[in-house]
Design an enzyme around this catalytic site. Structure first.
Site, short mmCIF file in Angstrom:
data_model
loop_
_atom_site.label_atom_id
_atom_site.label_comp_id
_atom_site.label_asym_id
_atom_site.label_seq_id
_atom_site.Cartn_x
_atom_site.Cartn_y
_atom_site.Cartn_z
N HIS A 86 8.02 -4.66 -46.87
CA HIS A 86 8.04 -5.01 -48.28
C HIS A 86 6.70 -5.64 -48.65
O HIS A 86 6.21 -6.52 -47.94
CB HIS A 86 9.17 -6.01 -48.59
CG HIS A 86 9.17 -6.44 -50.02
ND1 HIS A 86 9.78 -5.71 -51.01
CD2 HIS A 86 8.59 -7.49 -50.64
CE1 HIS A 86 9.59 -6.28 -52.17
NE2 HIS A 86 8.87 -7.37 -51.98
N ASP A 165 20.97 -10.16 -58.27
CA ASP A 165 19.52 -10.24 -58.41
C ASP A 165 19.05 -9.48 -59.65
O ASP A 165 18.12 -9.93 -60.33
CB ASP A 165 18.82 -9.68 -57.17
CG ASP A 165 17.31 -9.76 -57.33
OD1 ASP A 165 16.79 -10.88 -57.43
OD2 ASP A 165 16.66 -8.69 -57.40
N ARG A 172 14.90 -14.41 -65.23
CA ARG A 172 13.70 -15.17 -64.84
C ARG A 172 12.46 -14.63 -65.55
O ARG A 172 11.57 -15.38 -65.93
CB ARG A 172 13.51 -15.10 -63.32
CG ARG A 172 14.53 -15.95 -62.56
CD ARG A 172 14.57 -15.56 -61.10
NE ARG A 172 13.26 -15.62 -60.48
CZ ARG A 172 12.86 -14.85 -59.46
NH1 ARG A 172 13.69 -13.96 -58.94
NH2 ARG A 172 11.67 -14.98 -58.96
N SER A 187 15.43 -13.49 -53.75
CA SER A 187 15.51 -12.21 -54.45
C SER A 187 15.07 -11.07 -53.52
O SER A 187 15.76 -10.06 -53.35
CB SER A 187 14.63 -12.28 -55.70
OG SER A 187 14.37 -11.01 -56.23
N LYS A 191 17.80 -8.38 -51.03
CA LYS A 191 17.80 -6.92 -51.14
C LYS A 191 17.49 -6.27 -49.79
O LYS A 191 18.11 -5.28 -49.42
CB LYS A 191 16.79 -6.47 -52.21
CG LYS A 191 17.30 -6.76 -53.62
CD LYS A 191 16.29 -6.46 -54.69
CE LYS A 191 15.21 -7.51 -54.75
NZ LYS A 191 14.35 -7.50 -55.92
N1 URA Z 1 10.02 -9.14 -56.33
C1 URA Z 1 11.35 -9.30 -56.27
O1 URA Z 1 12.09 -8.42 -55.87
N2 URA Z 1 11.86 -10.49 -56.67
C2 URA Z 1 11.11 -11.50 -57.12
O2 URA Z 1 11.63 -12.53 -57.46
C3 URA Z 1 9.72 -11.30 -57.17
C4 URA Z 1 9.21 -10.10 -56.76
#
Ligand code: URA
Length: 427
Positions: A86, A165, A172, A187, A191
């Site tokens: 990621h 999320d 947010r 967050s 995932k």
């Molecule tokens: N990417 C995400 O998936 N979540 C965040 O809070 C910031 C970047």
């Protein structure tokens, strides 16, 4: 049944530097996801977190609660190790494209669930959709079959993965609370853990084109995420990487695919190759192949074979010509010297304004739009040499793109000090 807690009490507790219990955090996430806790209450709580932080135990509870809001996948029956990557996002960051087939060519499954671009950072799915026929959506059965047969898959995350999320991130975004490290870490990691990968490498970027400008905050985010991965039994490590200048020479969609194919063919810009190899080594180390010869896999064409199989498996034609822009505008050097600065954020905004990115989630992108750098930081140029070319289908876009680039690069008398791209490994 009466509700277990009162949202106002939990907001006040965080506001007053308190620590929420596991039960309180689970209730809050669940009650927000089912619509009992209102958006304005959740935004007040998110702001309290941004200002006052969360303990490691609270962040772990928040991550677990977010995962529990949706479905959880498992690749345990696949018969091979799984590893994912990621990136926290950057300008010209196309590394997923060469990286997934490269790592998959070592017999490892790489389930890369990706997103679309919003704002100045591009989205992997938008880039790949430049390829004729390529399809981002896979059913769970198709994903499993592709991981078994091809090894790598790059596809959109299903709607059932961490619905909490989706709701919280959108909130947010409009309440000035994106930057809270506990919220970013939970967050991202909720995932990745829900996706079911066995190992994970995080590319945490710092600098002008990154989410975190400051290296110390990027380090703190990386440490928090590595801890969350370890707590969940996912072997996790992070590389801290410099995002002050764009990665590679291409910023856009089709041009980034073109550059990725150059890397898979054994060429491509030095920085893109360096980061692809560093992340591939790290991913393979985590799944027990510390001595994998990743350079050879690029040179020999093995990674390219894996790329072609991946694209075909998702109905794309790896031999189809990529879209070309209708209009281009080249900017040249005004003096002799060495390129000493190229501001990643400004180049990202320029590509976005040319149509490579979207301002609203529902907008389409122009696949041929973007910026191509002819010179990178450290390159010597003479007056009149091309520095970069802007590309779009719609020439009215040039003016605002050029505005974004005003003051975004420098040419100096001597080369700047070379800064490392990969600064540190954590985990
Ligand atoms: N990417 C995400 O998936 N979540 C965040 O809070 C910031 C970047």
């Amino acid at each position: 049944m009466p509700e277990a807690f009162d949202a106002v009490d939990l907001i006040k507790s965080k506001r007053d530097h308190g620590e929420l219990t596991t039960a309180e955090i689970h209730w809050l996430v669940d009650a927000y996801t089912r619509g009992y806790v209102a958006d304005e209450q959740m935004s007040a709580w998110a702001m309290a977190v941004l200002l006052n932080g969360m303990t490691r135990r609270e962040i772990r509870d928040l991550t677990i609660a977010m995962i529990a809001s949706g479905e959880r996948m498992s690749f345990a029956d696949l018969g091979k190790p799984t590893v994912d990557k990621h990136s926290t996002g950057g300008v010209g960051d196309k590394i997923t494209l060469p990286l997934v087939p490269l790592v998959a060519s070592f017999g490892v499954a790489v389930p890369q669930l990706s997103g679309r671009g919003l704002g100045h950072t591009g989205g992997t799915l938008d880039k790949l959709e430049s390829i004729s026929g390529w399809r981002a959506s896979l059913t769970t059965e198709e994903l499993f079959a592709q991981l078994r047969d091809v090894g790598g898959a790059i596809c959109a995350a299903g709607a059932g993965l961490v619905p909490a999320d989706k709701k919280l991130y959108a909130l947010r975004d409009i309440t000035g609370t994106v930057e809270a490290i506990p919220l970013i870490a939970s967050s991202i990691m909720s995932k990745k853990i829900a996706e079911g990968t066995g190992a994970l490498v995080l590319d945490v970027k710092f600098g002008s084109g990154a989410f975190m400008r400051d290296i110390e905050r990027a380090r703190q985010l990386a440490r928090t995420m590595v801890e969350l991965g370890a707590d969940a039994g996912v072997a996790t490590s992070a590389l801290l990487t410099d995002m002050n200048a764009p990665l590679g020479r291409a910023i856009g969609n089709a041009n980034e695919v073109r550059e990725s194919i150059e890397v898979l063919a054994g060429g491509g810009p030095e920085d893109v190759v360096e980061l692809t190899l560093a992340l591939a080594r790290e991913m393979l180390r985590l799944v027990g192949q510390p001595d994998a010869d990743v350079e050879h896999a690029l040179r020999s064409g093995r990674a390219m074979d894996s790329w072609r199989a991946l694209i075909r498996a998702q109905d794309g034609d790896p031999d189809a010509p990529l879209p070309r822009p209708r209009e281009t505008h080249t900017v040249s050097a005004s003096r002799d010297g060495v390129v000493s600065r190229q501001d990643a954020l400004a180049f990202g905004i320029a590509a976005w304004r040319l149509g490579a990115g979207r301002a609203r989630r529902q907008d389409p992108v122009l696949h041929a739009a973007g910026v191509d750098l002819h010179a990178k930081v450290g390159d010597t140029v003479a007056a009149g040499d091309p520095l970069f070319t802007l590309a779009t289908d719609d020439p009215v876009r040039f003016e605002r793109a050029l505005d974004a680039l005003d003051g975004a690069w420098d040419i100096a008398d001597s080369a700047p000090e070379r800064r490392p791209l990969v600064v540190e490994r954590i985990g």
